[in-house]
Design an enzyme around this catalytic site. Structure first.
Site, short mmCIF file in Angstrom:
data_model
loop_
_atom_site.label_atom_id
_atom_site.label_comp_id
_atom_site.label_asym_id
_atom_site.label_seq_id
_atom_site.Cartn_x
_atom_site.Cartn_y
_atom_site.Cartn_z
N ASN A 225 0.87 -1.18 0.00
CA ASN A 225 0.00 0.00 0.00
C ASN A 225 0.90 1.22 0.00
OD1 ASN A 225 -1.78 2.05 0.48
ND2 ASN A 225 -2.38 1.38 2.53
N LYS B 82 0.16 4.30 -0.24
CA LYS B 82 -0.42 5.50 0.39
C LYS B 82 -0.18 6.73 -0.49
CE LYS B 82 0.04 3.11 4.75
NZ LYS B 82 0.27 3.15 6.19
N HIS C 104 -9.16 1.21 5.21
CA HIS C 104 -7.87 1.44 5.85
C HIS C 104 -8.03 2.37 7.05
CE1 HIS C 104 -3.74 2.52 6.59
NE2 HIS C 104 -3.41 1.42 5.94
N GLU D 287 -6.34 4.74 8.05
CA GLU D 287 -6.14 6.16 7.76
C GLU D 287 -7.39 6.77 7.14
OE1 GLU D 287 -2.52 5.47 5.60
OE2 GLU D 287 -1.59 4.84 7.48
N GLU E 7 -4.95 -4.84 10.64
CA GLU E 7 -3.89 -3.85 10.82
C GLU E 7 -4.11 -3.10 12.14
OE1 GLU E 7 -2.05 -2.72 6.76
OE2 GLU E 7 -3.72 -1.39 7.12
N GLY F 179 3.10 2.26 10.78
CA GLY F 179 4.04 3.36 10.62
C GLY F 179 4.78 3.73 11.89
N SER G 298 3.98 -2.17 10.22
CA SER G 298 5.44 -2.24 10.41
C SER G 298 6.05 -3.59 10.03
CB SER G 298 5.81 -1.86 11.85
OG SER G 298 5.41 -0.52 12.11
N GLY H 51 5.33 1.33 4.59
CA GLY H 51 6.63 1.94 4.36
C GLY H 51 7.62 1.05 3.61
P1 13P Z 1 3.44 0.35 7.64
O1 13P Z 1 3.95 -0.95 7.04
O2 13P Z 1 4.17 1.56 7.16
O3 13P Z 1 3.36 0.26 9.14
O4 13P Z 1 1.94 0.53 7.11
C1 13P Z 1 1.06 -0.54 7.18
C2 13P Z 1 -0.17 -0.17 6.45
O5 13P Z 1 -0.90 0.72 6.84
C3 13P Z 1 -0.48 -0.89 5.21
O6 13P Z 1 -1.75 -0.60 4.75
#
Ligand code: 13P
Length: 249
Positions: free
Chosen positions: A9, A11, A94, A96, A166, A172, A212, A234
């Protein structure tokens, strides 16, 4: 059908030229794998990504979509627009989107329904926040997100659903759920689906872990019996890391 999946992803990262560079490096380094590999670049670069990847094994997903067919929804993207550029998988729910854009369970259920009506596949995300885990409320939160988002669906719809657990506190932050915490929650998710539907649906759905995931922890997380892969943030933006995670599965 339950399968191994590694999805990146991206983002709100990577402009068009960076998208092309990253895809070309991923394509160069992609190992032979039985896992399905998915990337989800930002909307504006989806069409180009789908074009670049059309002859490869890598699939492209959108990070979001609107539930309406078309109309006066400024700034939004419909299922038809995605399908028309050969994108048939969409991430919905998600954390976010839930946290920063006010997406509620009710709205997400509408999006899931619209995606499935358009014969798309949904990667449905959910997970508890830190205070909910600290209060010992994480199972209740996850159960209610699943129930409100998905449990109105008919049984047949589940073959087009991929789940992504998640935990918000692990996204993150560099702090990952331990492999045991991931396994415990994934087993709970299958139990909850068994109760709402039946064991065959629970056994057949792929459940990804996200939060992560990196090359150093992917192997251990993926080794757990109810973890079918990962949704990577990330680390999906660095070709070598993403490839290492694909290899870990
Ligand atoms: P990270 O791997 O950066 O923690 O993000 C996970 C995520 O939100 C994937 O959708």
């Amino acid at each position: 059908m339950r399968s191994k999946i590694v999805a990146g992803n991206w983002k709100m990262n990577k402009n068009l030229s960076e998208t092309k560079d990253l895809l070309s490096e991923i394509l160069d380094k992609l190992p032979d794998t039985e896992a399905e590999v998915i990337v989800a670049p930002t909307f504006v670069n989806l069409s180009e990504a789908a074009h670049i990847l059309q002859t490869s094994e890598i699939k492209v997903a959108a990070q979001n979509m609107h539930y309406a067919r078309n109309g006066a929804f400024t700034g939004e993207i419909s299922a038809d627009m995605l399908l028309n550029i050969n994108v048939d998988t969409v991430i919905i729910g998600h954390s976010e989107r839930r946290a920063y854009f006010g997406e509620t369970d009710e709205l997400l259920a509408k999006k899931v329904k619209a995606a499935l009506e358009n014969k798309m596949r949904v990667i449905f995300c959910f997970g508890e926040e830190l205070d909910e885990r600290k209060a010992g409320n994480h199972f209740n939160v996850v159960e209610s997100q699943l129930k409100n988002g998905l449990f109105e669906l008919p049984a047949e719809a589940w073959q087009h659903i991929v789940l992504a657990y998640e935990p918000v506190w692990a996204i993150g932050t560099g702090e990952t759920a331990s492999p045991e915490q991931a396994q415990e929650m994934h087993a709970f998710i299958r139990k909850t689906i068994t109760e709402a539907y039946d064991a065959s649906i629970a056994d057949e759905v792929s459940i990804l872990y996200g939060g992560s995931v990196k090359p150093s922890n992917a192997g251990e997380i993926f080794s757990k019996s109810d973890v079918d892969g990962g949704l990577i943030g990330g680390a999906a933006l660095v070709a070598d890391d993403f490839i290492a995670i694909v290899k870990a599965i």
